[in-house]
Design a protein around this motif. Structure first.
Motif, PDB file in Angstrom:
ATOM      1  N   GLN B  12       0.852  -1.187   0.000  1.00 17.18           N
ATOM      2  CA  GLN B  12       0.000   0.000   0.000  1.00 17.18           C
ATOM      3  C   GLN B  12       0.886   1.234   0.000  1.00 17.18           C
ATOM      4  O   GLN B  12       1.671   1.443   0.916  1.00 17.18           O
ATOM      5  CB  GLN B  12      -0.901   0.012   1.252  1.00 17.18           C
ATOM      6  CG  GLN B  12      -2.015  -1.022   1.230  1.00 17.18           C
ATOM      7  CD  GLN B  12      -3.024  -0.761   0.110  1.00 17.18           C
ATOM      8  OE1 GLN B  12      -3.318   0.382  -0.215  1.00 17.18           O
ATOM      9  NE2 GLN B  12      -3.541  -1.841  -0.482  1.00 17.18           N
ATOM     10  N   MET B  13       0.777   2.020  -1.084  1.00 15.05           N
ATOM     11  CA  MET B  13       1.506   3.281  -1.114  1.00 15.05           C
ATOM     12  C   MET B  13       0.481   4.388  -1.071  1.00 15.05           C
ATOM     13  O   MET B  13      -0.002   4.848  -2.119  1.00 15.05           O
ATOM     14  CB  MET B  13       2.333   3.409  -2.402  1.00 15.05           C
ATOM     15  CG  MET B  13       3.232   2.209  -2.673  1.00 15.05           C
ATOM     16  SD  MET B  13       4.635   2.125  -1.555  1.00 15.05           S
ATOM     17  CE  MET B  13       5.872   2.954  -2.526  1.00 15.05           C
ATOM     18  N   GLY B  14       0.113   4.797   0.085  1.00 20.73           N
ATOM     19  CA  GLY B  14      -0.940   5.795   0.210  1.00 20.73           C
ATOM     20  C   GLY B  14      -2.256   5.198  -0.246  1.00 20.73           C
ATOM     21  O   GLY B  14      -2.683   4.162   0.246  1.00 20.73           O
ATOM     22  N   HIS B  19       1.463  -3.570  -6.930  1.00 17.32           N
ATOM     23  CA  HIS B  19       1.498  -5.026  -7.038  1.00 17.32           C
ATOM     24  C   HIS B  19       2.915  -5.452  -7.411  1.00 17.32           C
ATOM     25  O   HIS B  19       3.346  -5.262  -8.548  1.00 17.32           O
ATOM     26  CB  HIS B  19       0.498  -5.488  -8.110  1.00 17.32           C
ATOM     27  CG  HIS B  19       0.057  -6.899  -7.901  1.00 17.32           C
ATOM     28  ND1 HIS B  19      -0.963  -7.476  -8.625  1.00 17.32           N
ATOM     29  CD2 HIS B  19       0.460  -7.855  -7.037  1.00 17.32           C
ATOM     30  CE1 HIS B  19      -1.145  -8.717  -8.212  1.00 17.32           C
ATOM     31  NE2 HIS B  19      -0.296  -8.966  -7.255  1.00 17.32           N
ATOM     32  N   VAL B  20       3.646  -6.009  -6.463  1.00 16.59           N
ATOM     33  CA  VAL B  20       5.063  -6.274  -6.694  1.00 16.59           C
ATOM     34  C   VAL B  20       5.289  -7.677  -7.241  1.00 16.59           C
ATOM     35  O   VAL B  20       5.995  -7.857  -8.230  1.00 16.59           O
ATOM     36  CB  VAL B  20       5.876  -6.070  -5.403  1.00 16.59           C
ATOM     37  CG1 VAL B  20       7.358  -6.287  -5.680  1.00 16.59           C
ATOM     38  CG2 VAL B  20       5.661  -4.663  -4.856  1.00 16.59           C
ATOM     39  N   ALA B  57       3.763 -12.993   2.396  1.00 16.46           N
ATOM     40  CA  ALA B  57       3.039 -12.885   1.128  1.00 16.46           C
ATOM     41  C   ALA B  57       1.549 -12.661   1.380  1.00 16.46           C
ATOM     42  O   ALA B  57       1.041 -13.001   2.441  1.00 16.46           O
ATOM     43  CB  ALA B  57       3.241 -14.161   0.319  1.00 16.46           C
ATOM     44  N   ASP B  58       0.879 -12.067   0.365  1.00 14.07           N
ATOM     45  CA  ASP B  58      -0.568 -11.855   0.500  1.00 14.07           C
ATOM     46  C   ASP B  58      -1.315 -13.157   0.219  1.00 14.07           C
ATOM     47  O   ASP B  58      -2.265 -13.503   0.888  1.00 14.07           O
ATOM     48  CB  ASP B  58      -1.032 -10.768  -0.481  1.00 14.07           C
ATOM     49  CG  ASP B  58      -0.406  -9.426  -0.155  1.00 14.07           C
ATOM     50  OD1 ASP B  58       0.009  -9.253   1.012  1.00 14.07           O
ATOM     51  OD2 ASP B  58      -0.313  -8.573  -1.057  1.00 14.07           O
ATOM     52  N   SER B  59      -0.868 -13.853  -0.830  1.00  8.84           N
ATOM     53  CA  SER B  59      -1.527 -15.118  -1.149  1.00  8.84           C
ATOM     54  C   SER B  59      -0.515 -16.053  -1.799  1.00  8.84           C
ATOM     55  O   SER B  59       0.592 -15.635  -2.154  1.00  8.84           O
ATOM     56  CB  SER B  59      -2.706 -14.878  -2.093  1.00  8.84           C
ATOM     57  OG  SER B  59      -2.223 -14.384  -3.323  1.00  8.84           O
TER      58      SER B  59
END
Lengths: 415, 233
Positions: B12-14, B19-20, B57-59
């Motif tokens: 989250q950038m602001g 998505h890296v 990791a997110d998923s």
């Protein structure tokens, strides 16, 4: 918490960060040191004043008479009250156990005293031997009036240092010489000095019956002076003296037909009561010292918190490294807290011991009547140290907790 | 040794999210020497951080030596890191006030190894990287190459299953870089699994397999003929 490994780790950290440790230590130690000193000086002031007022002469009670101010039993106000030998004897007899010393006072001011060609006008006071102790007169030479002088009605006089200087030449011996009071020759038997200085040294003491005779007082006297037997406890002493004063004034008022509510006719000065007032003052001073001390401790706590914050900030990267190579969060918090507690505790005790040592060694050197044996309650000081340690730990805990919660990758990036 | 399936990660950038990693499938067998390449912003460091349990990791799934790495709390993550992984960083990340020997002994401290044994072991690994004579020196008394060797010794000390190196030669000159790579190759020859993130092709060529990352996806994964660093030293 008590593993040797952890302690080795902490000592290593401390020895590698001497300045940081030193600053934390100084801030804690100085806080405790100042608190101990303040409490010690407060206690010393209390001791000093207690001594001033527990001496025999300062437990004295002085009685004098004035005119009545209230009409009573058909007698007009403005009547002059005169105490008599009978009053003195009765009070002495009925308070034998409470009184240690007593004397009546039959005095006149501005009486001409001459020796050879020198003369001056001084106060002449007829007293009993006990008066020396009550008034705390110190003999410079010769002796005081004794019971023999009273019994045989000797015309002897004890003169003050000032009178001696006034009437006699510098190196002249006064004891054994004759002076004239109101033209009547008196043999000088002693010279006294008074701690209060010259203003109390311009009186001549002679046996009470003689004074009553030469001033034509008959059985009348001008006042009474007492001192009470010493008590172990100051509060009891104050209480006993108040009881005595109460009983005595009640008796005197009944005897001389004075209204019970008339506070003017008989004046009483109870020095113990004055002492009590001083005690209250001392209590205030001590309370103030406590207040200052507590503020010092709070300043110390803020100092420790501040340093802890900086330490944790400074160690953020190190925390990240430690986490990356497998340190558990609890282990890191424990490490920081244990170090903080150890340093605060050590410094606290150093401050405590330094303060106590200073009081111990410098205390007796203090050359003032107002401070005596400055000392401090060890338990109070110890409690303060523990409060400071606790505060230091608390101050260290929150930043450490926050630092540990940072992801190691963020902490590692911290430069 | 390492099994990764459909790994996603975004930051989250602001108000907008970045998505890296966009679905990485990747596996490493025991004894491999793999380099992960890619330009900056390709997500290679993020991948390494996730592999190193420094980030989550997110998923997607991640198995390390057959263990699922998912929803670990700090305590367990710290334990796994200590047991399975050794880290080598670009900026060395040595503890500045500890001697080389104590730095190497640190992971062992967290394994609960006794001090005497710890220092013996640390000295063994320090001599393995050729710095036994420098054991009592502080990091700032060492050269960059020496610092990185100490860091490698530290990573080895806990006897991990996998070594993760994030730009291990990024702060070193070419000659020193090759010396460090020679050391890493030697360790790999002894059977240790090693992952290196780098953007230098010559360093990547010294590994046995190159994985190319671009914009969060693997675009290329090839076995290469390993160039022995010793030839360049």
């Amino acid at each position: 918490m008590f593993s040797i490994e952890r302690w080795q780790e902490i000592f290593e950290t401390i020895s590698k960060n001497k300045l940081r440790t030193f600053l934390t230590g100084v801030s804690v130690a100085s806080g405790i040191f100042i608190l101990v000193l303040l409490l010690g000086v407060g206690q010393g002031m209390q001791n000093g004043i207690a001594k001033e007022f527990e001496g025999d002469s300062t437990s004295s009670i002085w009685v004098w008479t004035r005119t009545t101010s209230v009409e009573y039993k058909g007698l007009n106000p403005g009547r002059r009250i005169n105490l008599t030998n009978e009053d003195y004897a009765f009070i002495n007899k009925s308070n034998e156990s409470t009184l240690e010393h007593s004397s009546s006072r039959a005095r006149r001011w501005g009486i001409l005293v001459t020796y050879g060609k020198e003369s001056g006008s001084y106060g002449i006071e007829g007293i009993y031997p006990d008066f020396q102790v009550i008034e705390n007169e110190e003999m410079v030479s010769g002796r005081y009036v004794n019971q023999n002088d009273i019994d045989e009605q000797n015309k002897v006089a004890v003169i003050g240092n000032k009178i001696k200087r006034d009437l006699f030449k510098k190196d002249e011996e006064a004891v054994g010489e004759y002076i004239e009071i109101n033209g009547i020759p008196f043999k000088v038997i002693g010279v006294y000095s008074d701690k209060a200085g010259e203003r109390e040294e311009d009186r001549v003491f002679i046996p009470s019956p003689i004074a009553q005779q030469i001033f034509g007082l008959g059985p009348n006297i001008n006042g009474l002076a007492f001192s009470l037997a010493p008590e172990e406890n100051f509060e009891t002493a104050v209480q006993k003296s108040e009881q005595f004063v109460e009983a005595m004034t009640t008796y005197l008022k009944a005897k001389h037909i004075i209204a019970p509510e008339d506070d003017r006719a008989i004046g009483v000065n109870n020095n113990l009561e004055n002492a009590k007032r001083f005690y209250n003052l001392i209590f205030m001073i001590k309370a103030f010292f406590w207040w200052v001390g507590i503020c010092t401790i709070i300043a110390g706590i803020v100092g420790v918190s501040n340093i802890m914050l900086i330490i944790v900030k400074e160690r953020t990267k190190e925390i990240g490294i430690r986490k990356a190579i497998g340190a558990q969060p609890a282990s890191i918090i424990g490490l920081i807290l244990q170090e903080a507690i150890f340093v605060t505790a050590l410094a606290g005790f150093v401050g405590l011991i330094l303060g106590l040592a200073l009081l111990e060694f410098a205390g007796p050197l203090v050359q003032t009547e107002f401070i005596l044996n400055p000392s401090v309650d060890f338990n109070v000081a110890l409690t303060t140290v523990f409060i400071l340690i606790f505060a230091g730990a608390l101050a260290g805990f929150f930043p450490a907790w926050r630092a540990v919660r940072i992801k190691p990758i963020v902490a590692l990036r911290d430069e | 040794m390492i099994e990764i399936k459909d790994l996603h990660k975004s930051y989250q950038m602001g108000s907008n999210s970045l998505h890296v990693l966009k679905g990485i499938d990747f596996s490493v067998k025991e004894g491999e020497l793999v380099s992960i390449m890619g330009s900056s912003g390709s997500g290679k460091s993020t991948l390494l951080n996730i592999l190193g349990m420094l980030d989550e990791a997110d998923s997607g799934s991640y198995f390390l030596d057959g263990m699922p790495i998912k929803n670990l709390n700090e305590k367990v993550a710290a334990k796994y890191r200590n047991k399975f992984l050794g880290f080598i960083f670009q900026s060395f990340n040595l503890i500045t006030y500890k001697s080389a020997l104590d730095n190497v002994a640190m992971p062992l401290y967290y394994q609960g190894v006794k001090r005497k044994e710890r220092l013996e072991k640390a000295l063994h690994y320090l001599s393995k990287v050729g710095l036994a004579d420098w054991a009592s020196h502080l990091p700032n008394e060492l050269s960059g190459g020496q610092k990185q060797r100490v860091a490698i010794a530290r990573a080895l000390a806990s006897e991990p299953k996998v070594l993760l190196a994030d730009e291990p030669t990024g702060a070193l000159d070419t000659k020193t870089s090759y010396e460090v790579m020679e050391l890493i190759q030697g360790i790999n020859d002894e059977g240790k699994t090693i992952l290196i993130v780098t953007h230098e092709p010559d360093i990547a060529n010294m590994t046995k397999r190159i994985v190319n990352l671009k914009d969060g996806v693997i675009i290329d994964d090839t076995l290469v003929e390993q160039v022995k660093a010793v030839a360049h030293v």
